[in-house]
Design a protein around this motif. Structure first.
Motif, PDB file in Angstrom:
ATOM      1  N   PRO A 160       0.801  -1.222   0.000  1.00 18.50           N
ATOM      2  CA  PRO A 160       0.000   0.000   0.000  1.00 18.50           C
ATOM      3  C   PRO A 160       0.840   1.281   0.000  1.00 18.50           C
ATOM      4  CG  PRO A 160       0.099  -0.907   2.202  1.00 18.50           C
ATOM      5  CD  PRO A 160       0.797  -1.897   1.313  1.00 18.50           C
ATOM      6  N   ILE A 161       0.226   2.356  -0.454  1.00 27.87           N
ATOM      7  CA  ILE A 161       0.759   3.700  -0.262  1.00 27.87           C
ATOM      8  C   ILE A 161       0.530   4.075   1.204  1.00 27.87           C
ATOM      9  CG2 ILE A 161       0.561   6.143  -0.918  1.00 27.87           C
ATOM     10  CD1 ILE A 161      -0.800   5.173  -3.524  1.00 27.87           C
ATOM     11  N   ILE A 162       1.463   4.792   1.788  1.00 31.38           N
ATOM     12  CA  ILE A 162       1.253   5.284   3.159  1.00 31.38           C
ATOM     13  C   ILE A 162       1.661   6.746   3.257  1.00 31.38           C
ATOM     14  CG2 ILE A 162       3.523   4.681   4.104  1.00 31.38           C
ATOM     15  CD1 ILE A 162       1.949   3.667   6.638  1.00 31.38           C
ATOM     16  N   HIS A 163       0.965   7.454   4.140  1.00 32.89           N
ATOM     17  CA  HIS A 163       1.266   8.868   4.407  1.00 32.89           C
ATOM     18  C   HIS A 163       1.343   9.059   5.916  1.00 32.89           C
ATOM     19  CE1 HIS A 163      -0.636  12.752   5.712  1.00 32.89           C
ATOM     20  NE2 HIS A 163       0.416  13.213   5.065  1.00 32.89           N
ATOM     21  N   MET A 164       2.315   9.859   6.360  1.00 34.94           N
ATOM     22  CA  MET A 164       2.400  10.218   7.774  1.00 34.94           C
ATOM     23  C   MET A 164       2.882  11.648   7.883  1.00 34.94           C
ATOM     24  SD  MET A 164       4.296  10.662  10.794  1.00 34.94           S
ATOM     25  CE  MET A 164       5.901   9.882  10.781  1.00 34.94           C
ATOM     26  N   ASN A 165       2.339  12.360   8.865  1.00 35.71           N
ATOM     27  CA  ASN A 165       2.774  13.731   9.112  1.00 35.71           C
ATOM     28  C   ASN A 165       2.642  14.011  10.601  1.00 35.71           C
ATOM     29  OD1 ASN A 165       1.772  16.765   9.523  1.00 35.71           O
ATOM     30  ND2 ASN A 165       3.147  16.699   7.749  1.00 35.71           N
ATOM     31  N   VAL A 166       3.675  14.586  11.183  1.00 34.35           N
ATOM     32  CA  VAL A 166       3.614  15.098  12.549  1.00 34.35           C
ATOM     33  C   VAL A 166       4.225  16.492  12.538  1.00 34.35           C
ATOM     34  CG1 VAL A 166       3.498  12.955  13.880  1.00 34.35           C
ATOM     35  CG2 VAL A 166       5.718  13.747  13.050  1.00 34.35           C
ATOM     36  N   ARG A 167       3.600  17.439  13.240  1.00 32.45           N
ATOM     37  CA  ARG A 167       4.039  18.823  13.117  1.00 32.45           C
ATOM     38  C   ARG A 167       3.711  19.639  14.367  1.00 32.45           C
ATOM     39  NH1 ARG A 167      -0.235  17.525  10.049  1.00 32.45           N
ATOM     40  NH2 ARG A 167      -2.197  18.644  10.386  1.00 32.45           N
ATOM     41  N   TYR A 168       4.469  20.730  14.516  1.00 32.77           N
ATOM     42  CA  TYR A 168       4.262  21.681  15.605  1.00 32.77           C
ATOM     43  C   TYR A 168       4.211  23.077  15.006  1.00 32.77           C
ATOM     44  CZ  TYR A 168       5.285  24.659  19.636  1.00 32.77           C
ATOM     45  OH  TYR A 168       5.247  25.642  20.595  1.00 32.77           O
ATOM     46  N   PHE A 169       3.269  23.894  15.490  1.00 35.96           N
ATOM     47  CA  PHE A 169       3.071  25.244  14.965  1.00 35.96           C
ATOM     48  C   PHE A 169       2.992  26.206  16.145  1.00 35.96           C
ATOM     49  CE2 PHE A 169       1.343  28.634  12.394  1.00 35.96           C
ATOM     50  CZ  PHE A 169       1.678  28.305  11.086  1.00 35.96           C
ATOM     51  N   GLU A 170       3.687  27.326  16.021  1.00 38.14           N
ATOM     52  CA  GLU A 170       3.701  28.317  17.106  1.00 38.14           C
ATOM     53  C   GLU A 170       3.603  29.720  16.532  1.00 38.14           C
ATOM     54  OE1 GLU A 170       6.531  27.668  20.353  1.00 38.14           O
ATOM     55  OE2 GLU A 170       7.177  29.766  20.112  1.00 38.14           O
ATOM     56  N   LEU A 171       2.814  30.580  17.183  1.00 33.61           N
ATOM     57  CA  LEU A 171       2.657  31.971  16.776  1.00 33.61           C
ATOM     58  C   LEU A 171       3.289  32.888  17.812  1.00 33.61           C
ATOM     59  CD1 LEU A 171      -1.081  31.960  15.601  1.00 33.61           C
ATOM     60  CD2 LEU A 171       0.973  31.637  14.199  1.00 33.61           C
ATOM     61  N   SER A 172       3.699  34.069  17.359  1.00 33.36           N
ATOM     62  CA  SER A 172       4.341  35.021  18.266  1.00 33.36           C
ATOM     63  C   SER A 172       3.373  35.611  19.283  1.00 33.36           C
ATOM     64  CB  SER A 172       5.001  36.150  17.457  1.00 33.36           C
ATOM     65  OG  SER A 172       4.050  36.802  16.630  1.00 33.36           O
ATOM     66  N   ASN A 173       2.066  35.371  19.108  1.00 33.93           N
ATOM     67  CA  ASN A 173       1.085  35.839  20.093  1.00 33.93           C
ATOM     68  C   ASN A 173       0.906  34.854  21.253  1.00 33.93           C
ATOM     69  OD1 ASN A 173      -0.432  33.751  19.038  1.00 33.93           O
ATOM     70  ND2 ASN A 173      -2.059  35.030  18.217  1.00 33.93           N
ATOM     71  N   GLY A 174       1.694  33.758  21.233  1.00 36.85           N
ATOM     72  CA  GLY A 174       1.650  32.798  22.321  1.00 36.85           C
ATOM     73  C   GLY A 174       0.871  31.528  22.013  1.00 36.85           C
ATOM     74  N   GLU A 175       0.113  31.506  20.930  1.00 39.19           N
ATOM     75  CA  GLU A 175      -0.638  30.302  20.572  1.00 39.19           C
ATOM     76  C   GLU A 175       0.292  29.242  19.985  1.00 39.19           C
ATOM     77  OE1 GLU A 175      -4.576  30.359  18.685  1.00 39.19           O
ATOM     78  OE2 GLU A 175      -4.353  32.535  18.600  1.00 39.19           O
ATOM     79  N   SER A 176      -0.004  27.978  20.263  1.00 42.39           N
ATOM     80  CA  SER A 176       0.760  26.878  19.664  1.00 42.39           C
ATOM     81  C   SER A 176      -0.123  25.637  19.634  1.00 42.39           C
ATOM     82  CB  SER A 176       2.036  26.595  20.459  1.00 42.39           C
ATOM     83  OG  SER A 176       1.725  26.140  21.760  1.00 42.39           O
ATOM     84  N   TRP A 177       0.212  24.716  18.735  1.00 39.36           N
ATOM     85  CA  TRP A 177      -0.557  23.479  18.636  1.00 39.36           C
ATOM     86  C   TRP A 177       0.227  22.411  17.867  1.00 39.36           C
ATOM     87  CZ3 TRP A 177      -2.017  28.016  16.132  1.00 39.36           C
ATOM     88  CH2 TRP A 177      -1.930  28.010  14.727  1.00 39.36           C
ATOM     89  N   PHE A 178      -0.272  21.168  17.993  1.00 40.18           N
ATOM     90  CA  PHE A 178       0.290  20.035  17.269  1.00 40.18           C
ATOM     91  C   PHE A 178      -0.742  19.500  16.287  1.00 40.18           C
ATOM     92  CE2 PHE A 178       2.636  19.942  21.297  1.00 40.18           C
ATOM     93  CZ  PHE A 178       3.939  19.782  20.852  1.00 40.18           C
TER      94      PHE A 178
END
Length: 299
Positions: A101-119
């Motif tokens: 099979p084809i497979i896809h995976m992604n893991v990431r982190y995002f952060e803003l200068s206003n203090g918000e962040s998420w995964f």
């Protein structure tokens, strides 16, 4: 926790995944293309071509920063201009044998200068030809990963994957789904590290899960009908990535690195006008299973 901490982890994850996949393939080697982003940051794109099992595989790492693009400001409904930092690993693998099979995976982190962040992130599987017992096994592995952290994760993120990886113009899922999550925010550093532990578990499960599927299917015999159906299914994969995938569309619209963004596309694909799904019985069975909300754990 400093944002560079997350980027270093993702860089190490890229290394470990590439090593394991090379060992399983037995022949192919990843070639690295290190690049810099004009606005800030850069990455390492690694592509394996014409291996023993994999025809094309990409494992990309990036850590980029700078002013947030106006389109992103709008999509996040922000009222002020902010800077961003984003880092992660993105993977797509296209095998030669249609039974792998084809497979896809992604893991990431995002952060803003206003203090918000998420995964965000996830893993999903796109068999050219669905093998139900392997689909069940795949979902069992993801459920184990999720249940170690929160028993609500698997049903919630499985449904999210079904809804996200869906070719609405064909009314069919891209494959047999998996898990998908985004904008997972935290109230404090302790909660943030718990989410990060889950993200690490997802990323670190990838190599063993896919290596098993590679070995399980790589030596299965196939003929012209299987190969033709593989190319057709690859075409549907391309359709989703270019028409519906938010990351691909956003990257191309905001002058992202084109070669890295389009790394996810297969080397060859086909589109047949008015495809007769009765011409290949195994193919028809697969197309009949490209539906949302299949309970693969209990299938």
């Amino acid at each position: 926790m400093r944002k560079e901490f997350f980027a270093e982890y993702f860089k190490d994850l890229q290394d470990s995944i590439c090593k394991k996949i090379e060992e399983t393939d037995g022949q192919g080697r990843f070639k690295e293309d290190a690049w810099k982003r004009e606005g800030g940051g850069g990455g390492r794109s690694r592509v394996l071509k014409n291996g023993n099992i994999l025809e094309k595989a990409g494992v990309n790492f990036s850590a980029v920063f700078g002013p947030l693009h106006p389109k992103m400001v709008s999509s996040l409904q922000l009222k002020e201009e902010v800077d961003f930092f984003a880092s992660g690993v993105s993977i797509v693998m296209h095998p030669m044998n249609p039974w792998v099979p084809i497979i896809h995976m992604n893991v990431r982190y995002f952060e803003l200068s206003n203090g918000e962040s998420w995964f965000g992130g996830g893993i999903d599987l796109t068999p050219h030809i669905v093998i139900p017992e392997q689909a069940k096994w795949f979902h069992q592995q993801l459920k184990k990963v999720c249940d170690k952290h929160d028993k609500s994760y698997y049903p919630k993120f499985k449904t999210w994957a079904d809804d996200y990886f869906f070719n609405t113009h064909r009314e069919e899922t891209r494959g047999i789904g998996g898990i998908f999550f985004d904008y997972v925010k935290s109230k404090n550093i302790e909660e943030k590290m718990k989410v990060f532990d889950f993200v690490k578990s997802v990323g670190e499960s990838f190599a063993d899960i896919y290596s098993h599927l590679m070995v399980e299917n790589a030596l299965k015999p196939f003929g012209k009908k299987e190969k033709d159906f593989q190319l057709l299914r690859r075409g549907r994969y391309v359709e989703f990535n270019l028409v519906h995938d938010r990351g691909t569309k956003f990257g191309l619209e905001t002058n992202g690195r084109t070669e890295s963004i389009l790394m996810s596309l297969p080397p060859l694909a086909s589109w047949e006008y008015m495809y007769d799904n009765k011409s290949y019985p195994e193919g028809k069975q697969t197309l009949d299973l490209l539906k949302k909300n299949i309970d693969w754990i209990n299938y």
